[in-house]
Design a protein around this motif. Structure first.
Motif, PDB file in Angstrom:
ATOM      1  N   GLU A  29      -6.678   1.905  -2.204  1.00  0.00           N
ATOM      2  CA  GLU A  29      -7.753   2.845  -1.885  1.00  0.00           C
ATOM      3  C   GLU A  29      -8.955   2.640  -2.798  1.00  0.00           C
ATOM      4  O   GLU A  29     -10.110   2.715  -2.354  1.00  0.00           O
ATOM      5  CB  GLU A  29      -7.254   4.282  -2.006  1.00  0.00           C
ATOM      6  N   GLN A  55      -0.822   2.288  -3.023  1.00  0.00           N
ATOM      7  CA  GLN A  55      -1.778   2.981  -2.161  1.00  0.00           C
ATOM      8  C   GLN A  55      -3.022   3.386  -2.943  1.00  0.00           C
ATOM      9  O   GLN A  55      -4.148   3.251  -2.460  1.00  0.00           O
ATOM     10  CB  GLN A  55      -1.129   4.217  -1.539  1.00  0.00           C
ATOM     11  N   PRO A 115       0.811  -1.224   0.000  1.00  0.00           N
ATOM     12  CA  PRO A 115       0.000   0.000   0.000  1.00  0.00           C
ATOM     13  C   PRO A 115       0.842   1.271   0.000  1.00  0.00           C
ATOM     14  O   PRO A 115       0.668   2.169   0.828  1.00  0.00           O
ATOM     15  CB  PRO A 115      -0.804  -0.137   1.301  1.00  0.00           C
TER      16      PRO A 115
END
Length: 439
Positions: free
Chosen positions: A172, A168, A163
């Motif tokens: 998300e 990330q 992440p």
């Protein structure tokens, strides 16, 4: 039959028959649009509207190509080759060659992984790193299909698992869309779930390294890549300026979040420092843009293809049809969800764009079938990531081809897409399927 399935099959068949990928995408979009009820005019309209979405990516790659060749004129590629040869050596015995091969491939793997998480520049490093190394790789008789496998692994697996950087963003997207579809999940759960498909990617890489492409391969009558051929020597000043330009380009890209302006900043440094002469600059930049033009045209065509598929409404219909076929069978349900994700991503070439499309139906379906939250994350995340390796329209395959084919000896479909599809998508489906049933 579903228009998306037909369009993807047409595109893949034409590509496998060595029809140019751009024409394959356009033809697939036309067939899919007509089958999907858009008609000729509607399909052309949707395609024309969609190509604009790929313009920024195409311009980014063109600028990166220009920057890469401009950097090469300073002598940095020659310095890199000498540095590699100094440490890996040029010994003729088999053991030394194997060690040299392993060290170079490991370096390429690290760079590819770092480009997703530690220094998020994605494929921007490929035209700078790979063309100069081709001379060394050919001397060591390294199969370029293996290099493509290493690059694609590094471009895909880190964002699936970690992440950080592009990872990330991917995590998300998964967490947001699953939560909005009715199943609250935490970001901390995603790396644990995605460990299983990542293990599938690792399995595919190990098979490629130790079995499929371990034998030496000779490339006949090699034509020296443009990014290597432009400069026979180098100076310390040129190397320093090149490194400053690269750092400037990276910093500008991170600040502006634009590869276009990142590459522009690096080129400005080379201009201002007179590392490249004004009389040569236009030719160098044009050569570089030509080197990356293929990727740009494919991305433009892929954007139009995706727009046509979206306009037919058959992407959502494909997901719904798969849901209707499943009934209450968990085993069949998990497999079909993964296959649908593979088809969608193979067509549009973006795992990041696939997640929002499939999550709205996959999440309620997974809950109805009794899958746990972790299993649901595995299904959605794996289905989204499937196809990124192997898709002719994915930058995870286009990037490696751009670096490995600068001398015309590496075919995008048969040397990058087919090997990565077979080695990565099959084990990822198997690992993701098993994980969804176990968790």
């Amino acid at each position: 039959m579903n228009a998306v399935v037909i369009a993807v099959i047409v595109m893949l068949l034409l590509s496998l028959l060595r029809v140019n990928v751009v024409f394959s995408l356009i033809t697939g979009a036309l067939v899919g649009g007509v089958v999907g009820g858009l008609g000729i005019e509607g399909t052309i309209g949707a395609f024309t509207e969609g190509v604009g979405g790929g313009a920024n990516v195409a311009l980014s790659y063109a600028m990166l190509g220009g920057f890469a060749v401009a950097i090469s004129s300073t002598g940095l590629p020659n310095a890199l080759v000498e540095f590699v040869l100094k440490y890996v050596g040029k010994k003729e015995d088999a053991r030394a060659k194997k060690l040299s091969r392993a060290l170079i491939l490991f370096m390429i793997l690290l760079m590819a992984c770092f480009s997703q998480n530690l220094i998020p520049i994605h494929i921007a490093f490929i035209p700078l790193l790979i063309p100069p190394l081709l001379k060394v790789l050919d001397e060591l008789q390294v199969d370029r299909r293996l290099v493509a496998m290493v690059l694609t692994f590094g471009l895909v697996t880190p964002y699936m698992l970690l992440p950080v950087g592009f990872g990330q963003i991917f995590h998300e997207i998964i967490a947001t869309n699953i939560t909005e579809s009715g199943l609250p999940v935490e970001m901390s759960q995603i790396p644990k779930a995605m460990l299983f498909p990542a293990a599938g990617m690792l399995t595919g890489l190990l098979v490629a390294v130790f079995f499929s492409y371990r034998k030496p391969r000779t490339y006949n009558n090699p034509v020296r890549p443009v990014s290597v051929a432009k400069s026979e020597g180098y100076s310390k000043t040129g190397i320093i300026i090149s490194l400053v330009a690269i750092v400037t380009a990276l910093a500008a890209q991170l600040v502006t979040e634009s590869m276009v302006f990142g590459a522009l900043a690096g080129i400005v440094v080379l201009y201002a420092s007179k590392a490249i002469s004004w009389s040569e600059a236009d030719r160098l930049l044009t050569d570089g843009m030509r080197m990356m033009a293929f990727i740009g045209f494919v991305m433009i065509a892929a954007s139009g293809f995706a727009k046509v598929m979206s306009a037919t409404g058959d992407v959502e219909r494909l997901v719904e049809q798969a849901a209707n076929m499943i009934g209450g069978n968990q085993v069949l349900g998990a497999l079909l969800m993964l296959i649908v994700g593979l088809l969608v991503t193979m067509g549009i070439g973006s795992s990041f764009s696939t997640i929002p499309i499939i999550a709205t139906i996959f999440v309620p379906l997974a809950l109805e079938l009794g899958f746990s939250p972790m299993a649901t994350i595995v299904l959605v995340g794996t289905a989204g990531a499937l196809g990124d390796a192997g898709s002719p329209a994915s930058d995870s395959t286009l990037g490696p081809t751009s670096g490995l084919n600068v001398d015309g000896q590496h075919n995008h479909i048969w040397d990058t897409c087919v090997p990565t599809f077979l080695h990565y998508n099959i084990p990822v489906i198997i690992f993701g399927w098993i994980a969804a049933l176990m968790l």
